[in-house]
Design an enzyme around this catalytic site. Sequence first.
Site, PDB file in Angstrom:
ATOM      1  N   ASP A  25       0.794  -1.245   0.000  1.00 50.46           N
ATOM      2  CA  ASP A  25       0.000   0.000   0.000  1.00 50.46           C
ATOM      3  C   ASP A  25       0.823   1.290   0.000  1.00 50.46           C
ATOM      4  O   ASP A  25       0.464   2.259   0.690  1.00 50.46           O
ATOM      5  CB  ASP A  25      -0.981   0.007   1.191  1.00 50.46           C
ATOM      6  CG  ASP A  25      -1.940  -1.173   1.159  1.00 50.46           C
ATOM      7  OD1 ASP A  25      -1.921  -1.954   0.194  1.00 50.46           O
ATOM      8  OD2 ASP A  25      -2.721  -1.325   2.115  1.00 50.46           O
ATOM      9  N   GLU A  73      -4.609  -0.924  -1.410  1.00 49.50           N
ATOM     10  CA  GLU A  73      -5.912  -1.054  -0.749  1.00 49.50           C
ATOM     11  C   GLU A  73      -6.889  -0.175  -1.510  1.00 49.50           C
ATOM     12  O   GLU A  73      -6.723   1.046  -1.568  1.00 49.50           O
ATOM     13  CB  GLU A  73      -5.830  -0.618   0.718  1.00 49.50           C
ATOM     14  CG  GLU A  73      -7.179  -0.780   1.435  1.00 49.50           C
ATOM     15  CD  GLU A  73      -7.138  -0.404   2.919  1.00 49.50           C
ATOM     16  OE1 GLU A  73      -6.035  -0.257   3.471  1.00 49.50           O
ATOM     17  OE2 GLU A  73      -8.225  -0.253   3.500  1.00 49.50           O
ATOM     18  N   LYS A 130      -6.519  -4.953  -3.269  1.00 53.16           N
ATOM     19  CA  LYS A 130      -7.127  -5.692  -2.151  1.00 53.16           C
ATOM     20  C   LYS A 130      -8.182  -4.832  -1.459  1.00 53.16           C
ATOM     21  O   LYS A 130      -7.930  -3.670  -1.125  1.00 53.16           O
ATOM     22  CB  LYS A 130      -6.050  -6.126  -1.148  1.00 53.16           C
ATOM     23  CG  LYS A 130      -5.252  -4.986  -0.520  1.00 53.16           C
ATOM     24  CD  LYS A 130      -4.164  -5.557   0.360  1.00 53.16           C
ATOM     25  CE  LYS A 130      -3.398  -4.509   1.110  1.00 53.16           C
ATOM     26  NZ  LYS A 130      -4.168  -3.708   2.056  1.00 53.16           N
ATOM     27  N   CYS A 163      -2.085  -2.868   7.684  1.00 55.55           N
ATOM     28  CA  CYS A 163      -2.057  -3.756   6.515  1.00 55.55           C
ATOM     29  C   CYS A 163      -0.817  -4.645   6.451  1.00 55.55           C
ATOM     30  O   CYS A 163      -0.884  -5.779   5.967  1.00 55.55           O
ATOM     31  CB  CYS A 163      -2.216  -2.934   5.247  1.00 55.55           C
ATOM     32  SG  CYS A 163      -3.888  -2.251   5.109  1.00 55.55           S
ATOM     33  N   GLN A 203       8.451 -14.726  21.055  1.00 55.99           N
ATOM     34  CA  GLN A 203       8.162 -16.158  21.272  1.00 55.99           C
ATOM     35  C   GLN A 203       8.832 -17.028  20.199  1.00 55.99           C
ATOM     36  O   GLN A 203       8.227 -17.938  19.648  1.00 55.99           O
ATOM     37  CB  GLN A 203       6.652 -16.405  21.285  1.00 55.99           C
ATOM     38  CG  GLN A 203       5.899 -15.558  22.310  1.00 55.99           C
ATOM     39  CD  GLN A 203       4.415 -15.777  22.234  1.00 55.99           C
ATOM     40  OE1 GLN A 203       3.898 -16.800  22.700  1.00 55.99           O
ATOM     41  NE2 GLN A 203       3.716 -14.824  21.627  1.00 55.99           N
TER      42      GLN A 203
HETATM   43  C1  C5J Z   1      -3.066   0.261   5.570  1.00 50.84           C
HETATM   44  C2  C5J Z   1      -4.842   1.369   6.733  1.00 50.84           C
HETATM   45  N1  C5J Z   1      -2.554   0.146   4.364  1.00 50.84           N
HETATM   46  N2  C5J Z   1      -4.050   1.779   7.725  1.00 50.84           N
HETATM   47  N3  C5J Z   1      -4.336   0.716   5.668  1.00 50.84           N
HETATM   48  O1  C5J Z   1      -2.407   0.034   6.571  1.00 50.84           O
HETATM   49  O2  C5J Z   1      -6.039   1.586   6.771  1.00 50.84           O
END
Ligand code: C5J
Length: 221
Positions: A25, A73, A130, A163, A203
């Site tokens: 993104d 996105e 996406k 994301c 972990q």
């Molecule tokens: C992403 C968001 N790309 N923060 N989107 O992290 O809404």
Amino acid sequence: MMKTIAATPFEYAFDPAHTALVLIDMQRDFVAAGGFGASLGNDVTRLQAIVPALQRLLAAWRAAGALVIHTRECHRPDLSDCPPAKRLRGNPSLRIGDPGPMGRLLVAGEPGCAIIDALAPVGKEWVIDKPGKGAFYATGLHEKLQAAQITHLLMTGVTTEVCVQTTMREANDRGYECLIVEDATESYFPEFKAAALAMLTAQGGIIGWSAPSAALIEALR
Ligand code: C5J
């Protein structure tokens, strides 16, 4: 050929022929003024700071001839893939689909949806649109990666705890060996980035590894 780098919580081994560099993104809507990220009240200049490190890593990865994947996105213009719960939540200055200075927010084909010029896709690099935060939801990405015999993913981009983290968790559940590149990912909230890196690698690498981009670039030399 296998490469091994120092990483957190321990060494990470990968073969570039079976590894993809994933840029999550890096769109104007998150990184530039007037986009979706700014509409939520965020300071987008924080995200711009990772661009030089990402450019160096991308150049090295391209020179190695390995797979690059960009994600965006975004939603269809009729918003049929945007759940009302996503569009209507909160009280932003603009909502998904509303017109802004770079076109309609998070809508495919609008100027704000584009990946920033500095990291623009070239040649046969994949571009995955996406509708969700995770890149595996409703995209067919897993099937495409399997067909390409990709087993390892290097995670970069924005935002670390939304994301990028969601995608890394989705990938881990599907069996990929994932490493998040520390200086090639960023959040609007520094404390969230630090927490995300810590929880992903805790972990014994419960979700995966982290390392600086310099370690990857050096390994590719
Ligand atoms: C992403 C968001 N790309 N923060 N989107 O992290 O809404």
